[in-house]
Design an enzyme around this catalytic site. Structure first.
Site, mmCIF file in Angstrom:
data_model
loop_
_atom_site.group_PDB
_atom_site.id
_atom_site.type_symbol
_atom_site.label_atom_id
_atom_site.label_comp_id
_atom_site.label_asym_id
_atom_site.label_seq_id
_atom_site.Cartn_x
_atom_site.Cartn_y
_atom_site.Cartn_z
ATOM 1 N N TYR A 240 0.974 -1.152 -0.083
ATOM 2 C CA TYR A 240 -0.088 -0.049 0.009
ATOM 3 C C TYR A 240 0.883 1.296 0.219
ATOM 4 C CZ TYR A 240 -4.657 -2.235 0.716
ATOM 5 O OH TYR A 240 -5.748 -2.934 0.331
ATOM 6 N N ASP A 268 -6.191 -1.026 -6.461
ATOM 7 C CA ASP A 268 -7.435 -0.876 -6.775
ATOM 8 C C ASP A 268 -8.161 -0.425 -5.475
ATOM 9 O OD1 ASP A 268 -7.211 -3.221 -5.025
ATOM 10 O OD2 ASP A 268 -7.977 -4.520 -5.975
ATOM 11 N N HIS A 359 -10.012 -7.457 -5.666
ATOM 12 C CA HIS A 359 -9.623 -7.451 -4.037
ATOM 13 C C HIS A 359 -10.569 -8.338 -3.343
ATOM 14 C CE1 HIS A 359 -7.266 -4.511 -1.718
ATOM 15 N NE2 HIS A 359 -8.088 -5.162 -0.753
#
Ligand code: 173
Length: 499
Positions: A240, A268, A359
């Site tokens: 991230y 995403d 995800h």
């Protein structure tokens, strides 16, 4: 250091307000007064532990070094004198007693025959909050369910009489050996579900030659995981991207120095999806309502994940790719590609691979399954002469529960697939042994399915072995998967307060 100040529990207890708030974490005392309003999870949760030991609440949702990296050294007040701490006798609730009884009555591990079994056991034995966080998906959870359904719209065209006495399902992923054509995908907050968290995955993966993707938001710190590795064990890192690029740069370069073999940048999740099961759990847990209406501390209604995701940079863009290339030599993979158009841009941007992913159904609801996107992506790449290309690998994740699912993805052009929740549920239900069993079950399924399909090696799994003609026919009735329907827990509506 010899000049560490030692504080007593009553000294700490004197700082139990918004004006002066001290807490104890892992035997150390911190002054978090100035940090209260900056805490991504809101101030209320910290104030609940003001003047007290917060370790137990802190542990599953923060990497061990979160507090030391976020607080300036001047706020590190010293060590707690453990002898002065009155260990709170925890009241065991009826729910907890029931949970413990269920844990004791779990099916023996050799009765677990597939990934759905792990999920159904995990659902029974996990604390409600952990189950809500792990199982939840965004909005109406249509994509979550579609991830399973899509595999049922692809049918096999098996070949016969090929002497399948020996079959080999090993492969390479980014040039790294993998005993199976799948990797353990990143899932966050493993300690919500098991005290050893992601280390259960690490140890099991080591014993079976499986690659683990480490999550930025794992409960175990990155170094704890790498320190637990077997010699030569392969890891990927899920990233991230932080608004503060220096933090990201340090993290990535540290991972590279410690031998990580691939950087999977999540693309995403500029904002985290609304996962209502998770959000609702938070409401119930915090007995919210009143204060939320007053507009204070609104962060608490977000669920666990949203509360800790505020560092993620929503401004991330294609323009950042050269910067990533400049800070690391690791292969770069974009995780969360959902169209042929973006796959083409990714290829032209020079990354080494893409993960076609929604995800786990946790981001944009009614986004298509990775499997369906795969057909579009390979066509778009092929049209430009970009596919096949051994230097650009395509992975798929979401909804993989069977080796037959993996074989379908490979037939349609994937190099390997990511498996997230099934391994998570395996360790929540049975620890490291559960993960080892899950890997063994996949292996058994690969052996059988490859023989029945007439493919002796991964290379022999070709597009002609599947009929994907109805894959994108969203309106066609699909067969109902009873195992999945049994484990799928319907969403619920808002509850009235007790009258
Ligand atoms: O899917 C998730 O829950 C996830 O990716 C996440 C993101 C931020 C914090 C915790 C989990």
């Amino acid at each position: 250091m010899s000049d560490v100040r030692v504080l007593t529990a009553s000294e700490v207890a004197a700082h139990a307000s918004r004006d002066s708030c001290w807490i104890i974490v892992h035997g150390k005392v911190y002054d978090v007064t100035d940090f209260l309003d900056e805490h991504p999870g809101g101030s209320k949760i910290i104030l609940k532990y003001a003047g007290k030991d917060a370790t137990e609440a802190y542990e599953p949702i923060h990497p061990p070094d979160a507090i030391t990296t976020n607080l300036p050294p001047s706020k590190h007040l010293g060590a707690i004198d453990e002898s002065t701490l009155v260990k709170a006798v925890k009241e065991v609730t009826e729910d907890e007693k029931r949970r413990q009884a269920l844990i004791a009555a779990r099916p023996p591990l050799d009765n677990i025959l597939n990934m759905h079994d792990f999920e159904s056991v995990a659902r029974m034995v996990l604390p409600d909050k952990a189950w809500a966080y792990y199982s939840s998906a965004s909005d109406d959870e249509i994509t979550l369910r579609e991830n399973r359904m899509a595999y049922q719209r692809v049918w096999f065209r098996p070949r016969i009489l090929r002497d399948v006495s020996s079959v080999d399902w090993s492969t390479t992923i980014l040039g790294q050996k993998s005993s199976l054509p799948l990797y353990i995908s990143a899932t966050a907050l493993g300690k919500l579900g098991h005290p050893e968290g992601e280390l259960c995955l690490t140890r099991a993966a080591a014993n079976h030659g499986v690659i683990q993707m480490i999550a930025t938001l794992a409960s175990c710190s990155f170094d704890d995981i790498i320190d637990a590795a077997a010699p030569g064990q392969t890891f990927f890192l899920q990233l991230y991207v932080n608004r503060d690029r220096e933090i990201t740069k340090k993290y990535v370069q540290h991972a590279e120095r410690r031998g990580v073999k691939g950087l999977f940048i999540t693309v995403d999740a500029p904002q985290l999806g609304r996962r209502e099961k998770d959000m609702r759990m938070k409401f119930v847990d915090d007995d919210a309502g009143a204060e939320v209406q007053k507009g204070q501390d609104v962060k608490k209604d977000q669920g666990v994940a949203r509360a800790i995701s505020s560092f993620i940079d929503p401004s991330l863009s294609w323009r950042d790719i050269p910067w990533f290339r400049s800070i690391t030599k690791m292969p770069i993979i974009l995780k969360g590609i959902a169209t042929g158009e973006d796959a083409v841009i990714a290829y032209e941007a020079g990354v080494q691979g893409i993960v076609l992913s929604n995800h786990g159904g946790r981001q944009l609801d009614t986004a298509r399954s990775g499997l369906e996107v795969l057909v579009e992506v390979t066509a778009a790449l092929r049209k430009r002469g970009y596919f096949p290309d051994p230097k650009f690998e395509i992975y798929v994740d979401g909804g993989v529960r069977r080796a037959s699912d993996v074989l379908k993805a490979i037939a349609l052009g994937a190099k390997a697939v990511g498996v997230g929740r099934p391994f998570l549920y395996a360790f929540c239900a049975y620890g490291q042994e559960g993960v080892e069993r899950a890997i063994q079950l996949f292996r058994d399924e690969f052996e059988m399915n490859m023989r029945l399909l007439g493919a002796r090696t991964i290379d022999e799994i070709v597009p002609e072995m599947v009929d994907a003609s109805s894959l994108s026919a969203h309106t066609v009735l699909t067969p109902d998967d009873k195992l999945f329907s049994e484990t799928y827990q319907p969403l619920s509506l808002a509850k009235f307060r007790e009258a």
